[in-house]
Design an enzyme around this catalytic site. Structure first.
Site, PDB file in Angstrom:
ATOM      1  N   TYR A   1     -55.167-120.112  69.693  1.00 23.86           N
ATOM      2  CA  TYR A   1     -55.017-121.134  68.660  1.00 23.86           C
ATOM      3  C   TYR A   1     -55.398-122.507  69.198  1.00 23.86           C
ATOM      4  O   TYR A   1     -56.108-123.275  68.529  1.00 23.86           O
ATOM      5  CB  TYR A   1     -53.564-121.142  68.175  1.00 23.86           C
ATOM      6  CG  TYR A   1     -53.263-122.197  67.148  1.00 23.86           C
ATOM      7  CD1 TYR A   1     -53.768-122.114  65.849  1.00 23.86           C
ATOM      8  CD2 TYR A   1     -52.435-123.278  67.460  1.00 23.86           C
ATOM      9  CE1 TYR A   1     -53.473-123.078  64.903  1.00 23.86           C
ATOM     10  CE2 TYR A   1     -52.132-124.242  66.511  1.00 23.86           C
ATOM     11  CZ  TYR A   1     -52.655-124.137  65.232  1.00 23.86           C
ATOM     12  OH  TYR A   1     -52.364-125.103  64.296  1.00 23.86           O
TER      13      TYR A   1
ATOM     14  N   CYS B   1     -61.501-122.608  37.693  1.00 20.46           N
ATOM     15  CA  CYS B   1     -62.697-121.819  37.981  1.00 20.46           C
ATOM     16  C   CYS B   1     -62.950-120.872  36.819  1.00 20.46           C
ATOM     17  O   CYS B   1     -62.082-120.085  36.452  1.00 20.46           O
ATOM     18  CB  CYS B   1     -62.511-121.020  39.267  1.00 20.46           C
ATOM     19  SG  CYS B   1     -63.954-120.055  39.737  1.00 20.46           S
TER      20      CYS B   1
ATOM     21  N   GLU C   1     -59.982-121.014  60.851  1.00 13.08           N
ATOM     22  CA  GLU C   1     -58.740-120.293  60.610  1.00 13.08           C
ATOM     23  C   GLU C   1     -58.937-119.438  59.357  1.00 13.08           C
ATOM     24  O   GLU C   1     -59.301-119.943  58.298  1.00 13.08           O
ATOM     25  CB  GLU C   1     -57.573-121.268  60.418  1.00 13.08           C
ATOM     26  CG  GLU C   1     -57.249-122.056  61.674  1.00 13.08           C
ATOM     27  CD  GLU C   1     -55.963-122.861  61.559  1.00 13.08           C
ATOM     28  OE1 GLU C   1     -55.173-122.599  60.628  1.00 13.08           O
ATOM     29  OE2 GLU C   1     -55.762-123.756  62.393  1.00 13.08           O
TER      30      GLU C   1
END
Length: 223
Positions: free
Chosen positions: A90, A214, A102
């Protein structure tokens, strides 16, 4: 899986080149064996009849929760993809020295959840116009990404991007910067990142959409 390729209109400016990236390591990182919410193996194979797709929408803690709460999603996990360094940590990813984003791995049942509905959750769940950031989270690891696992998924994802771009433009919003690529290696993140917001319900979630609807699919329904 399809051969990884970049969206033609999106240069990878701001992403470190392979020859500059950290070397990484041969062994995978130690992570949890099971999903904290479902109890399934964290690295479970895709069951017959189901599909797999990968999404980057900023900090993966909130992204994973968004999808495990979506009806028809069978499995989630978080990790790193889209860069150069094998088995990155990370800290390495957050340094910008691996090229990874990520990522949330999403396994879904197309009999319960159409890809169009899943893409609607993706587009409306974050701001895909921000380039190498989401809100105050800045860096290449926070870029907007869709990694697909079939030619049909690629076509549908690209078509959905065009339709959402039209909807954004109608509201005076900018250009989408989302990468749409064939899925390459996905490296599971460390134990404490997996299902982080189930373990820490008051933890940080950086998700914040544009408020623009959307015009595809039905969207998320909590399971």
């Amino acid at each position: 899986m399809t051969e990884p390729r970049l969206t033609p209109d999106l240069p990878r400016s701001g992403i470190i080149s392979a020859d500059q990236a950290l070397p990484g390591r041969a062994a995978p990182l130690a992570t949890t064996a099971t999903h904290f919410v479902t109890g399934r193996p964290i690295d479970v194979a895709v069951p017959e009849g189901m599909e797999e797709v990968f999404f980057g929408m900023g900090c993966f803690w909130g992204v994973e929760r968004l999808f495990w709460q979506t009806f028809g999603v069978w499995h989630t996990a978080v990790g790193y993809a889209g860069g150069h360094t094998p088995n990155p940590t990370y800290e390495e990813v957050c340094s910008g020295a691996t090229g990874h984003a990520e990522i949330a791995r999403v396994v879904f049942d197309p009999q319960q959840l159409a890809l169009a509905d899943l893409l609607k959750v993706f587009w409306e769940g974050h701001d895909p116009t921000q380039g190498m950031r989401q809100g105050n989270d800045r860096g290449s690891q926070y870029r907007s990404v869709i990694h697909v696992t079939s030619p049909d998924q690629l076509r549908e994802a690209e078509a959905s991007r065009a339709r959402y771009q039209a909807a954004l433009a109608a509201q005076g919003r900018g250009m989408i910067t989302t990468e749409i690529n064939g899925a390459g290696p996905f490296y599971l993140a460390e134990d404490y990142h997996q299902q982080y917001l189930a373990k820490n319900p008051d933890g940080y979630c950086g998700l914040d959409g544009t408020g623009v609807v959307c015009p595809i699919g039905l969207g998320a329904t909590a399971s």
